[in-house]
Scaffold this active site. Sequence first.
Site, PDB file in Angstrom:
ATOM      1  N   HIS A   1     -51.236  27.970  79.081  1.00  0.00           N
ATOM      2  CA  HIS A   1     -49.806  27.622  79.116  1.00  0.00           C
ATOM      3  C   HIS A   1     -49.509  26.472  80.074  1.00  0.00           C
ATOM      4  O   HIS A   1     -48.437  25.871  79.993  1.00  0.00           O
ATOM      5  CB  HIS A   1     -48.956  28.860  79.459  1.00  0.00           C
ATOM      6  CG  HIS A   1     -49.015  29.304  80.888  1.00  0.00           C
ATOM      7  ND1 HIS A   1     -49.762  30.390  81.303  1.00  0.00           N
ATOM      8  CD2 HIS A   1     -48.404  28.825  82.001  1.00  0.00           C
ATOM      9  CE1 HIS A   1     -49.590  30.555  82.609  1.00  0.00           C
ATOM     10  NE2 HIS A   1     -48.777  29.619  83.053  1.00  0.00           N
TER      11      HIS A   1
ATOM     12  N   ASP B   1     -54.963  32.872  77.025  1.00  0.00           N
ATOM     13  CA  ASP B   1     -54.285  31.986  77.970  1.00  0.00           C
ATOM     14  C   ASP B   1     -55.277  31.269  78.887  1.00  0.00           C
ATOM     15  O   ASP B   1     -55.037  31.107  80.082  1.00  0.00           O
ATOM     16  CB  ASP B   1     -53.262  32.763  78.807  1.00  0.00           C
ATOM     17  CG  ASP B   1     -52.287  31.833  79.531  1.00  0.00           C
ATOM     18  OD1 ASP B   1     -52.138  30.676  79.096  1.00  0.00           O
ATOM     19  OD2 ASP B   1     -51.699  32.250  80.553  1.00  0.00           O
TER      20      ASP B   1
ATOM     21  N   GLY C   1     -46.285  27.062  89.343  1.00  0.00           N
ATOM     22  CA  GLY C   1     -47.223  26.034  89.784  1.00  0.00           C
ATOM     23  C   GLY C   1     -48.544  26.608  90.249  1.00  0.00           C
ATOM     24  O   GLY C   1     -49.548  25.920  90.306  1.00  0.00           O
ATOM     25  N   ASN C   2     -48.544  27.914  90.579  1.00  0.00           N
ATOM     26  CA  ASN C   2     -49.791  28.585  90.949  1.00  0.00           C
ATOM     27  C   ASN C   2     -50.637  28.933  89.725  1.00  0.00           C
ATOM     28  O   ASN C   2     -51.828  29.228  89.855  1.00  0.00           O
ATOM     29  CB  ASN C   2     -49.520  29.879  91.713  1.00  0.00           C
ATOM     30  CG  ASN C   2     -49.362  29.669  93.201  1.00  0.00           C
ATOM     31  OD1 ASN C   2     -48.300  29.878  93.767  1.00  0.00           O
ATOM     32  ND2 ASN C   2     -50.450  29.251  93.846  1.00  0.00           N
ATOM     33  N   SER C   3     -50.027  28.919  88.545  1.00  0.00           N
ATOM     34  CA  SER C   3     -50.755  29.293  87.334  1.00  0.00           C
ATOM     35  C   SER C   3     -52.029  28.475  87.175  1.00  0.00           C
ATOM     36  O   SER C   3     -52.008  27.245  87.269  1.00  0.00           O
ATOM     37  CB  SER C   3     -49.871  29.095  86.101  1.00  0.00           C
ATOM     38  OG  SER C   3     -48.847  30.059  86.043  1.00  0.00           O
TER      39      SER C   3
ATOM     40  N   LEU D   1     -59.414  42.707  63.394  1.00  0.00           N
ATOM     41  CA  LEU D   1     -59.238  43.557  62.210  1.00  0.00           C
ATOM     42  C   LEU D   1     -58.468  42.828  61.109  1.00  0.00           C
ATOM     43  O   LEU D   1     -58.382  43.306  59.985  1.00  0.00           O
ATOM     44  CB  LEU D   1     -58.469  44.828  62.581  1.00  0.00           C
ATOM     45  CG  LEU D   1     -59.250  45.913  63.307  1.00  0.00           C
ATOM     46  CD1 LEU D   1     -58.306  47.021  63.780  1.00  0.00           C
ATOM     47  CD2 LEU D   1     -60.328  46.504  62.407  1.00  0.00           C
TER      48      LEU D   1
ATOM     49  N   VAL E   1     -55.075  42.112  61.090  1.00  0.00           N
ATOM     50  CA  VAL E   1     -53.779  42.747  60.871  1.00  0.00           C
ATOM     51  C   VAL E   1     -52.762  42.067  61.784  1.00  0.00           C
ATOM     52  O   VAL E   1     -53.119  41.475  62.802  1.00  0.00           O
ATOM     53  CB  VAL E   1     -53.804  44.261  61.185  1.00  0.00           C
ATOM     54  CG1 VAL E   1     -54.756  44.987  60.249  1.00  0.00           C
ATOM     55  CG2 VAL E   1     -54.167  44.516  62.643  1.00  0.00           C
TER      56      VAL E   1
END
Length: 431
Positions: free
Chosen positions: A176, A206, A282-284, A338, A340
């Site tokens: 992200h 992610d 911003g730490n992501s 699977l 689905v």
Amino acid sequence: MNNDDFNSKEHESNTPPVIEAIILDSKTDPNSSTSSQFSSSPHSTSKPKRTIAAIATLCLASAFIGGLTTATALPHIYPNLFTVQTTSTPTSATTTPTLPATTLSTNTSQFPVAEIAKNVGPAVVGVSNFQSSPQSNSGYFRSSSNNNSSSGLQEAGSGSGFIIDAAKGYIVTNNHVIDGAQKITVSLSDGRTLDAKLVGADSRTDLAVLQISDAQNLTAVTLGDSSNLEVGASVVAIGNPGGNDFARSVTTGVISATNRTLDLQGESSFGLIQTDAAINPGNSGGPLVDYQGKVIGINSAKYAQTGFEGMGFSIPISDALPTIQQLIQTGKATHPALYVSVNDQYNAYAQSNNLTQGAYVADVTAGGPAAKAGITKDDVITKINDTAVKSSGDLVRELYKYKIGDQISVTFVRNGNTQVVQATLGEITSK
């Protein structure tokens, strides 16, 4: 909704000084008493004086022995009283050993954080996501200090990352952070800002891997093991909250919990590490590090509801590593599936109507593993092998524990009846 696209760290005794004090007291009091008792008679003769002297000597010896015995026995008879008295005495004999111990303890608790910041900090980078900027009514791009005028791109967001391979310039971050980027730049601890190439990204976990071509003087992190973390263990988060103005900020905390679940795209694929180390926008993509200086998690989200503080979440590095390796090797990630589509809105309805909780099957891909096993739309999956499934997130996390081609048993409820079928897991690729 796409297939399987679910919404979602030996001791020196103090006795000698005390004995000496007691001996002095014992010698002083009897001697004073004896002197006043036996020298007060003005009619004493030579023989009585010798007798009195002998008696006085005997008394003094007895007092000495008695005092010594008492001092020796006191710590054993009244250990608590003895300890309190000696440690509370403001003398160098009792306080000097205590102060260095306290100082060392304080230094020890602070020392690892300084070392982590020193050793791991240079491996943490800032990541900037540049995208086309919408034009204003005047026909000009909106001004920004981060505007890349030469390409008409503007910084749309920023985050963090960390170098995992210094020789090849590989950097790990969150999907992200770079999602939708038309250009990505990386800011290094030595002041350089370099263009980065997107090696591969996977929205389902992610995760993303970047690469910079100039790999000179890079520092890589050391990866740890997040499979057996202890709640309460100290951790450090390093990243760029708010962008490069606060680059490589260091915050500390503990592991608050493990195996937490969030209904967020990508994060729902893992049992997350919860920490009270401050994690801000911003730490992501930055690292969560244990006190051995090893990366145990990738900081990805925080609980931002009003009234809540200190609830940050990190992807466990041991769970993320297989996907990271795939992205480096092939530029994409594959996962067992699977085939689905699942809708969690069913669970609110099920709870209100006393129905079975599970992963509600909203659609099944024809010819896929689920369809071949006999699973149809409106079935509610409640188990994968022997593990309960109560939501789409549970289903994803369980499936990701297996490999493509593994055979699993799937328990589901159809019209109130429970059935169990065998399914062979298929493959989905990153998107």
